[in-house]
Design a protein around this motif. Structure first.
Motif, short mmCIF file in Angstrom:
data_model
loop_
_atom_site.label_atom_id
_atom_site.label_comp_id
_atom_site.label_asym_id
_atom_site.label_seq_id
_atom_site.Cartn_x
_atom_site.Cartn_y
_atom_site.Cartn_z
N ALA A 1 9.44 18.06 -0.65
CA ALA A 1 8.93 17.19 -1.70
C ALA A 1 7.63 16.54 -1.24
O ALA A 1 7.51 16.15 -0.07
CB ALA A 1 9.95 16.12 -2.06
N PHE A 2 6.70 16.41 -2.17
CA PHE A 2 5.46 15.68 -1.93
C PHE A 2 5.32 14.66 -3.05
O PHE A 2 5.45 15.01 -4.23
CB PHE A 2 4.25 16.61 -1.92
CG PHE A 2 2.96 15.91 -1.59
CD1 PHE A 2 2.47 15.92 -0.30
CD2 PHE A 2 2.25 15.23 -2.57
CE1 PHE A 2 1.30 15.26 0.02
CE2 PHE A 2 1.07 14.57 -2.27
CZ PHE A 2 0.59 14.58 -0.96
N LYS B 1 0.85 -1.19 0.00
CA LYS B 1 0.00 0.00 0.00
C LYS B 1 0.88 1.24 0.00
O LYS B 1 1.79 1.36 0.82
CB LYS B 1 -0.91 -0.01 1.24
CG LYS B 1 -1.91 1.14 1.22
CD LYS B 1 -2.92 0.99 0.10
CE LYS B 1 -3.80 2.23 -0.04
NZ LYS B 1 -3.06 3.40 -0.55
N GLY B 2 0.63 2.12 -0.94
CA GLY B 2 1.40 3.36 -1.03
C GLY B 2 0.50 4.56 -0.80
O GLY B 2 -0.41 4.52 0.00
N GLY B 3 0.74 5.65 -1.56
CA GLY B 3 -0.12 6.82 -1.44
C GLY B 3 0.66 8.10 -1.31
O GLY B 3 1.63 8.34 -2.03
N SER B 4 0.26 8.94 -0.36
CA SER B 4 0.81 10.29 -0.19
C SER B 4 1.97 10.27 0.80
O SER B 4 1.87 9.64 1.86
CB SER B 4 -0.27 11.24 0.32
OG SER B 4 -1.40 11.25 -0.54
N GLY B 5 3.04 10.95 0.45
CA GLY B 5 4.20 11.05 1.35
C GLY B 5 4.92 12.36 1.14
O GLY B 5 4.86 12.94 0.05
N THR B 6 5.62 12.83 2.15
CA THR B 6 6.30 14.11 2.05
C THR B 6 7.54 14.14 2.93
O THR B 6 7.68 13.34 3.87
CB THR B 6 5.34 15.26 2.43
OG1 THR B 6 5.96 16.52 2.16
CG2 THR B 6 4.91 15.19 3.88
N SER B 7 8.45 15.05 2.62
CA SER B 7 9.67 15.23 3.41
C SER B 7 10.29 16.57 3.03
O SER B 7 9.88 17.19 2.04
CB SER B 7 10.66 14.08 3.15
OG SER B 7 11.82 14.21 3.95
N VAL C 1 8.95 9.00 -0.35
CA VAL C 1 8.44 7.69 -0.78
C VAL C 1 8.37 6.73 0.41
O VAL C 1 7.38 6.03 0.60
CB VAL C 1 9.32 7.11 -1.90
CG1 VAL C 1 8.91 5.66 -2.20
CG2 VAL C 1 9.23 7.96 -3.15
N LEU C 2 9.42 6.70 1.21
CA LEU C 2 9.43 5.81 2.36
C LEU C 2 8.34 6.18 3.36
O LEU C 2 7.71 5.31 3.96
CB LEU C 2 10.81 5.84 3.03
CG LEU C 2 11.97 5.33 2.18
CD1 LEU C 2 13.29 5.45 2.93
CD2 LEU C 2 11.74 3.89 1.74
N ASN C 3 8.09 7.49 3.53
CA ASN C 3 7.02 7.90 4.43
C ASN C 3 5.65 7.47 3.92
O ASN C 3 4.76 7.11 4.70
CB ASN C 3 7.05 9.42 4.62
CG ASN C 3 8.12 9.86 5.60
OD1 ASN C 3 8.55 9.08 6.46
ND2 ASN C 3 8.58 11.09 5.48
N ALA C 4 5.45 7.51 2.60
CA ALA C 4 4.19 7.02 2.04
C ALA C 4 4.01 5.53 2.34
O ALA C 4 2.91 5.08 2.68
CB ALA C 4 4.15 7.27 0.54
#
Length: 356
Positions: A194-195, A173-179, A322-325
């Motif tokens: 980045a989003f 499962k992925g989706g939205s991530g930011t850093s 990406v890792l946070n998503a």
């Protein structure tokens, strides 16, 4: 609540901003509408470069496509003018037109003087048809306006929210991530954020902090027999308050694939990978001559030969986003019982601990 990547034994480079998010760039806000009723696993994400009151004030901007098997509207005007003036919206592939209409409706209502000329909103997409009934009219024009109205600063929610609700990444499962990253330059600090709407990569490719962990996590992959390996797409929006030319924003966007590659992807033919970068500096410039009484405009910018630290920041922030998503998104069941497993964090931790 699942932890963000930095709460795990993942070695990541660079100093983050206070929220470790694109919203660390002053003025940038993020809003979501998440739709999960019935067969819907989708939504809309809105990114506002200067907040709601700053809509219509241009930002220097540039775009880059690694693979054009996707859509981001409004980019030909950005290429021509070097300017971004409206909220950026991200949704699913078959809702681009609906959200485009919705952004126009919102601007016409809230900023009617802008709608007297022309509006070319930036609306981007990734495909959520595995979990979401993508051909159903779940997303409506008003959802775009609701996402814009919901936009705030602070730390955005991540994982299965907004446009990322039905997305998958590396077979999880992925989706939205930011850093974000802080760049020290001369006598001050700038921020690069980045989003990502992460919906790309095959399971075997997954790499975390330089360790190829995908081959050890090949079980429990229900999508493998139902979707093309590596298909789906990824949209990345990069923001900074550093003063940059439009061409330098484009150079930031061209570095996004290097951050994605750190997570393992080689850029599938079936993945549309499209990137936008903008700078909130130089407010009042790039107006196309609509500023009354101004016959000339000026841009202050970082010399090209001193851009490397900003390139580093993009690569690092994209990798972590990406890792946070991935770490934020848990197991999800969508249409027709289709299931997307969340990244197994305990197993990942054991793999990374053994590798270190």
């Amino acid at each position: 609540m699942r932890p963000r990547a930095r709460a795990l034994p993942i070695s990541l480079d660079g100093a983050t901003g206070a929220h470790n998010a694109i919203t660390d760039v002053p003025g940038v806000e993020v809003g979501y509408v998440t739709l999960t009723e019935g067969t819907a696993r989708t939504g809309v994400t809105a990114i506002l470069p200067r907040g709601r009151d700053g809509v219509g004030t241009p930002c220097a901007a540039g775009v880059h496509s690694l693979n054009g098997n996707g859509e981001m509207t409004g980019v030909t005007w950005i290429e021509e003018s070097g300017a971004l003036t409206l909220p950026v919206a991200i949704t699913n592939t078959h809702a681009v037109g609906t959200v485009h209409r919705g952004v126009i409706d919102w601007v016409a209502d809230k900023h009617p003087s802008l709608a007297e000329e022309w509006l070319l909103p930036v609306v981007a997409e990734t495909w959520d048809g595995y979990l979401n009934d993508i051909n159903a009219p779940h997303v409506r024009p008003e959802h775009a306006g609701q996402a814009i109205d919901a936009a705030t600063g602070g730390t955005p929610a991540e994982g299965s929210v907004g446009g990322g609700t039905g997305m998958n990444c590396y077979g999880f499962k992925g989706g939205s991530g930011t850093s974000s990253r802080v760049v020290e330059y001369v006598d001050r600090s700038y921020t690069v954020g980045a989003f990502v709407q992460a919906n790309f990569g095959s399971r075997a490719e997954l790499t975390v902090a330089g360790h190829r962990v995908g081959p050890a996590l090949m079980d429990d992959n229900p999508m493998a027999s139902r979707t093309r390996e590596g298909a789906g797409s990824v949209i990345v929006v990069v923001a900074t308050d550093a003063p940059l030319l439009p061409g330098q924003c484009k150079a930031l966007a061209r570095r996004v694939p290097l951050g994605l590659a750190r997570t393992g992807t080689t850029g599938s033919h079936f993945s549309g990978d499209i990137f936008l970068a903008f700078s909130t500096a130089n407010e009042g410039a790039l107006t196309s001559g609509f500023a009354a009484g101004e016959d000339y405009e000026a841009l202050r910018f970082v010399p090209w030969g001193r851009m490397d630290a900003f390139y580093d920041a993009v690569v690092q922030a994209v990798e972590e986003a990406v890792l946070n998503a991935l770490t934020a998104a848990g197991d999800t069941v969508g249409r027709d019982g289709h299931r997307s497993p969340g990244l197994p964090l305990e197993r990942l931790t054991r793999l990374l601990t053994r590798a270190s």
